[in-house]
Design an enzyme around this catalytic site. Structure first.
Site, PDB file in Angstrom:
ATOM      1  N   GLU A 158      -2.022   9.284  -1.012  1.00  0.00           N
ATOM      2  CA  GLU A 158      -3.242   8.381  -0.448  1.00  0.00           C
ATOM      3  C   GLU A 158      -4.500   9.325  -0.410  1.00  0.00           C
ATOM      4  OE1 GLU A 158      -2.568   7.414   3.562  1.00  0.00           O
ATOM      5  OE2 GLU A 158      -3.905   5.543   3.285  1.00  0.00           O
ATOM      6  N   ASP A 213      -5.669  -2.226  -3.021  1.00  0.00           N
ATOM      7  CA  ASP A 213      -4.978  -1.479  -3.562  1.00  0.00           C
ATOM      8  C   ASP A 213      -4.361  -2.089  -4.798  1.00  0.00           C
ATOM      9  OD1 ASP A 213      -5.243  -1.153  -0.827  1.00  0.00           O
ATOM     10  OD2 ASP A 213      -3.538   0.557  -0.829  1.00  0.00           O
ATOM     11  N   ARG A 222       5.227   4.159   6.279  1.00  0.00           N
ATOM     12  CA  ARG A 222       4.611   3.995   7.679  1.00  0.00           C
ATOM     13  C   ARG A 222       4.878   2.496   7.908  1.00  0.00           C
ATOM     14  NH1 ARG A 222      -1.302   5.697   5.525  1.00  0.00           N
ATOM     15  NH2 ARG A 222      -1.891   3.760   5.177  1.00  0.00           N
ATOM     16  N   ASP A 223       4.100   2.402   9.202  1.00  0.00           N
ATOM     17  CA  ASP A 223       4.288   1.054   9.900  1.00  0.00           C
ATOM     18  C   ASP A 223       3.084   0.212   9.337  1.00  0.00           C
ATOM     19  OD1 ASP A 223       2.232   2.456  11.069  1.00  0.00           O
ATOM     20  OD2 ASP A 223       2.370   2.025  13.171  1.00  0.00           O
ATOM     21  N   GLU A 224       3.280  -0.031   7.939  1.00  0.00           N
ATOM     22  CA  GLU A 224       2.231  -0.860   7.223  1.00  0.00           C
ATOM     23  C   GLU A 224       3.031  -1.602   6.177  1.00  0.00           C
ATOM     24  OE1 GLU A 224      -2.496  -0.184   6.541  1.00  0.00           O
ATOM     25  OE2 GLU A 224      -1.354   1.307   7.098  1.00  0.00           O
ATOM     26  N   HIS A 244       0.913   6.136  -2.447  1.00  0.00           N
ATOM     27  CA  HIS A 244      -0.220   5.237  -2.484  1.00  0.00           C
ATOM     28  C   HIS A 244      -0.551   5.263  -3.771  1.00  0.00           C
ATOM     29  CE1 HIS A 244      -1.197   4.140   1.698  1.00  0.00           C
ATOM     30  NE2 HIS A 244      -2.455   3.628   1.381  1.00  0.00           N
ATOM     31  N   TRP A 258     -11.487  -5.747  -2.141  1.00  0.00           N
ATOM     32  CA  TRP A 258     -10.140  -6.261  -1.805  1.00  0.00           C
ATOM     33  C   TRP A 258     -10.103  -7.854  -2.088  1.00  0.00           C
ATOM     34  CZ3 TRP A 258     -11.732  -1.507  -0.906  1.00  0.00           C
ATOM     35  CH2 TRP A 258     -10.571  -0.544  -0.252  1.00  0.00           C
ATOM     36  N   ASP A 313       0.902  -1.177  -0.125  1.00  0.00           N
ATOM     37  CA  ASP A 313       0.029  -0.122  -0.161  1.00  0.00           C
ATOM     38  C   ASP A 313       0.695   1.008   0.196  1.00  0.00           C
ATOM     39  OD1 ASP A 313       0.863  -0.675   2.541  1.00  0.00           O
ATOM     40  OD2 ASP A 313      -0.819   0.251   3.526  1.00  0.00           O
TER      41      ASP A 313
END
Ligand code: BGC
Length: 880
Positions: free
Chosen positions: A732, A460, A451-453, A764, A524, A447
């Site tokens: 994003e 996506d 960041r913490d992802e 994103h 998704w 994505d």
């Protein structure tokens, strides 16, 4: 005539899975009247084709994903393949020889054991080493390697291969990849050192917004071997085993999210070279890697894509580093300092108005690399086994910062599309989409990179897939990821929101241990169907449908089973048209269009695609079954929820693009959509699921003007606005930076303690989906049949774009166009690859005449391969 041959696997790589080698070839330099009537493929075990395995002649015009007559089924086997074609002029010469090398097909062929140390997550990286002696000439050597964690193999001081973050991220409990490298040139006569740097990686490191460790296990370990064939015909294997030794060195900490800490005063200089004294090192700890789960890598690995110089801005207490591009990667820093000097490098995607780093969007990811210099003088610093999403950085240090380079990494998919035009902002949009793709394809489609992802969010990837297919050849990449999708799919057919499904693993370990709260999400989970179908459309890869058809069915059966009265229930949690710009900042799922409507339309869409896939690789009964399901849900959606198509832009777009509204209503729905867009002056009002389809919903239904008013809008809520405030990637949120330069906060609560309350990435790719429309409509390069076997030449000029040129590197060759307008005269030079038919679909008015290479033609007529000069008089030119 020249024939260029390749296989379904990436070039410049060895060690593939067994099974069919699927060959595709491009023909160039053939006379325009010639076409392929037959092909002959030869496979052999030597480059001279003297030991021919099999030869296959076929009276066929096929040239894409054709199975080689010999299918390798033994580990390490090297086979050679070539093709020639027959045209009306007789047989051509042979193509280039395609060399295919198989990896280890059975994990048990890795003879050693998994080895590691006694470290815990976030402890210093493990160094592992062994030495061995070579006393006779080496003919050939291969390294086979994998790990729980991420690793670099070092042989005699040099890294083996250029893969980054190996073995990549797969659902490790199901599948772990083995990389193969030719290491012949690494070996020397005498003592050799085989070393491994081993860190937490995705296996044990902190991952997801839950910020949890030990996701797949508590111990990292390495499993690998060097296989040496000597010139005298003997061979030897140096495998990971209990004789290895371990210690820690300069890499004190390495985390994908947080960065690395490297204390070079603790570095074990020359630890991976022969002659190093490892007498103080400890014995390794034997660990377990399930050899049944091992598979050769089949997709391109992560590699360095670009090195971009950064400029230095000296401030009182720090040096700011400004890069030209938001990337995934790290900074290579050159400093002049003293042993013991500390150097701290922080990263961010944008600068705040006061020119300091905006780190809030990173949430809990520290994205900080720290170094303690181990020697005096000028030296280069680079972190290990981490990556940051950034364009800007700052450095706090007593050392002198001399230079900085941003190192951009990506899964190394070959570039496929090229685009330039007279419209400078549109060109930048193209560049921004391509960079968001590169930055987010890091082993898996993610994505965001900062960041913490950085997770494999299915929605996506689904929203962006056609744009991705146009920009790069990521077919091997997605074959691999879809395999993981099927492995992580639930027994009942549910497709997780992220692949690899780390959220489910982590949730099970939370105190209440409940499953991740998700019953399947439209748009998704539909990645399971939409992506295989897109790969078939964009590359002509029918094997991907064969491989995925069960997974596709399971998803459609599962998700449609929720329906009541043939529509999706209203009360189920869905992400819906995620990030609709009118949704409350902290509730991105509350779009204007109901999630119930979105989910119902996706059931129709996926069921229809599945029915088509059934017709190609499945069963007759299922064609009917899924068409019937689609018709039933479509009808009910229209009658019960059809208002959404009249009231919202996403509702109308989905109704038109997914064939929800009856034919008789299309005109009205399209007119309503155009009206909404006009009222908003082309402002974007759609979220993740509406944005990829709205442009076609307009332009395919007679509203090209409104489509262009949206594409070329420069005010806030548009594709071009971010560029006017400096964007180098796709954001994003549409309003991530205000016209006065202040960043929006993004609103969402972070999940981890101490994390910033923000969900606002500047990288994103989902909204970049529009670039596929640009290729088909601005350039006019449209595929009409799978893999561009048939295309149309379909430019749709508009006043503010006076010329455009570009190409798509299809499996058949380059499909290219270069057009310009002068008033209402259009001139185009088009290149149609061999094996492709191109239909004219030019922008005509009633007075238009079309000349192709001097001959009068009509729209709908077909051009053969070659270069054609096209002139259209009184062309239709949109007014924007
Ligand atoms: C991700 C998205 C994703 C979404 C779904 C976000 O945090 O960044 O792009 O699809 O969550 O919940």
């Amino acid at each position: 005539m020249k024939i260029t041959l390749r296989s379904q696997y990436p070039a410049n790589q060895i060690g593939f899975p067994g099974g069919p080698v699927e060959l595709s070839w491009k023909v160039s330099g053939a006379n325009t009247e010639l076409h392929q009537v037959a092909y002959e493929i030869q496979s052999a075990l030597d480059a001279d084709f003297s030991v021919e395995l099999k030869s296959d002649q076929s009276k066929s015009s096929a040239s894409q994903f054709v199975k080689a007559p010999h299918q390798p089924s033994t580990s390490r086997e090297i086979s050679y393949h070539r093709v020639r074609i027959e045209t009306q002029a007789g047989w051509s010469d042979w193509s280039n020889t395609h060399i295919h090398e198989v990896g280890l097909l059975d994990g048990a062929e890795l003879l050693g054991v998994a080895i590691g140390d006694t470290s815990k997550a976030e402890d210093p990286a493990a160094l592992l080493r062994i030495t061995f002696t070579i006393s006779k000439p080496v003919a050939k050597a291969r390294l086979y390697a994998t790990a729980h964690g991420t690793y670099d193999v070092m042989i005699n001081g040099a890294k083996a291969g250029n893969h980054i973050l190996a073995p990549g991220w797969t659902p490790y409990q199901h599948r772990l990849l083995v990389d193969t490298h030719d290491v012949t040139n690494h070996l020397i006569e005498g003592e050799n050192a085989f070393g491994v740097l081993l860190t937490d990686g995705w296996y044990r490191g902190k991952m997801s917004f839950f910020n949890m460790f030990n996701n797949y296990g508590e111990h990292t370990s390495f499993l690998g071997q060097i296989e040496i064939e000597y010139e005298d015909g003997t061979s030897e294997v140096i495998a990971s085993d209990s004789n290895w030794k371990t210690a820690t060195g300069g890499v004190r900490f390495a985390s994908i999210y947080d960065g690395t800490t490297m204390d070079m005063t603790m570095a074990q200089v020359a630890w991976c070279k022969p002659g190093f004294d490892d007498s103080t090192w400890s014995p390794v700890t034997i660990r377990e890697i399930n050899k049944n789960l091992l598979e050769p890598l089949s997709a391109p690995p992560v590699r360095v894509k670009a090195e971009l110089p950064m400029t230095l801005r000296q401030e009182a207490d720090r040096v700011n580093l400004d890069g030209p591009q938001n990337i995934s990667g790290w900074v290579r820093l050159t400093v002049d300092g003293k042993r013991g000097d500390k150097v701290v490098v922080r990263h961010a995607e944008i600068l705040l108005p006061d020119k300091t780093l905006h780190t809030a969007p990173l949430r809990a990811a520290k994205a900080t690399d720290t170094y303690i210099l181990g020697k005096d003088g000028v030296q280069d610093l680079e972190p290990k086994h981490t990556f940051h999403g950034f364009q800007f950085a700052d450095v706090v240090t007593d050392a002198k910062v001399i230079a900085a380079t941003a190192i951009a990494i990506t899964s190394d998919n070959p570039d496929r599309g090229e685009f330039t035009s007279s419209h400078v902002l549109l060109n930048k949009l193209h560049s921004n989409v391509l960079w968001s793709l590169r930055d987010n394809y890091v082993s898996i489609p993610t994505d965001c990179p900062q960041r913490d992802e950085r997770l494999g969010w299915t929605g996506d990837a689904q929203a962006f897939i056609y744009a991705a297919n146009t920009l790069v050849d990521e077919n091997a990449f997605f074959r691999s990821w879809l395999k993981d999708l099927a492995l992580d799919q639930f027994e009942n057919g549910k497709v997780p929101m992220v692949i690899p499904d780390i959220l489910e693993l982590q949730h099970a370990r939370l105190p209440n241990g409940a499953p991740f709260p998700d019953d399947g999400t439209a748009g998704w989970g539909d990645a399971a169907v939409v992506i295989p179908w897109a790969q078939y459309q964009s590359f002509g890869d029918i094997e991907i449908l064969r491989a995925q058809i069960d997974s596709m069915r399971k998803w459609v059966d599962y998700f449609s089973s929720w329906c009541k009265d043939d529509v999706f229930p209203a009360d189920m949690m869905q992400l819906g048209d995620w990030l609709d710009p009118d949704a409350p900042e902290d509730k991105p799922f509350l779009a204007k269009v109901s999630a119930q409507y979105v989910a119902s339309t996706y059931i129709v869409h996926s069921a229809r695609l599945l029915a088509k896939a059934e017709a190609l690789v499945g069963s007759k009964d299922n064609i009917e079954k899924y068409n019937e399901l689609a018709d039933r849900v479509s009808k009910a959606t229209w009658s019960q929820l059809g208002d959404a198509a009249r009231k919202t832009t996403t509702g109308a777009s989905l109704a038109l693009e997914f064939g929800i509204c009856p034919d008789s209503e299309r005109k009205v729905v399209a007119a309503g959509l155009a009206e909404l867009v006009r009222k908003d002056k082309g402002a974007i009002s759609t979220g993740f699921l509406g944005t990829p389809v709205i442009m076609d919903a307009m332009s395919q239904n007679g509203h090209l003007e409104e489509a262009y008013s949206m594409l070329l809008r420069e005010e806030i809520r548009s594709w071009l606005y971010p560029i006017t405030v400096g964007a180098t990637t796709i954001w994003e949120r549409w309003e991530a930076i205000q016209p006065d330069g202040t960043p929006a906060t993004g609103g969402l609560e972070g999940h981890a303690e101490g994390s910033e309350p923000s969900m606002i990435s500047f990288n994103h790719y989902a909204y970049g989906a529009v670039i596929d429309w640009v290729y088909r409509n601005v350039l006019g390069l449209t595929s009409l049949a799978p893999g561009y076997h048939q295309v149309s030449i379909s430019p749709r000029p508009t006043k503010s774009i006076e010329w455009a040129k570009g190409s798509i590197e299809t499996g058949y060759g380059k499909f290219a166009i270069d057009w310009k307008t002068e008033g209402d005269k259009l001139e185009a030079k088009v290149t149609v690859p061999f094996g492709v038919e191109a239909k004219l679909n030019l922008p005509v008015t009633e007075e238009s005449t079309i000349l192709v290479d001097g001959d009068a033609k009509l729209n709908g007529e077909v051009l053969t391969h070659g270069v054609h000069n096209i002139q259209v008089s009184h062309a239709a030119v949109a007014s924007k």
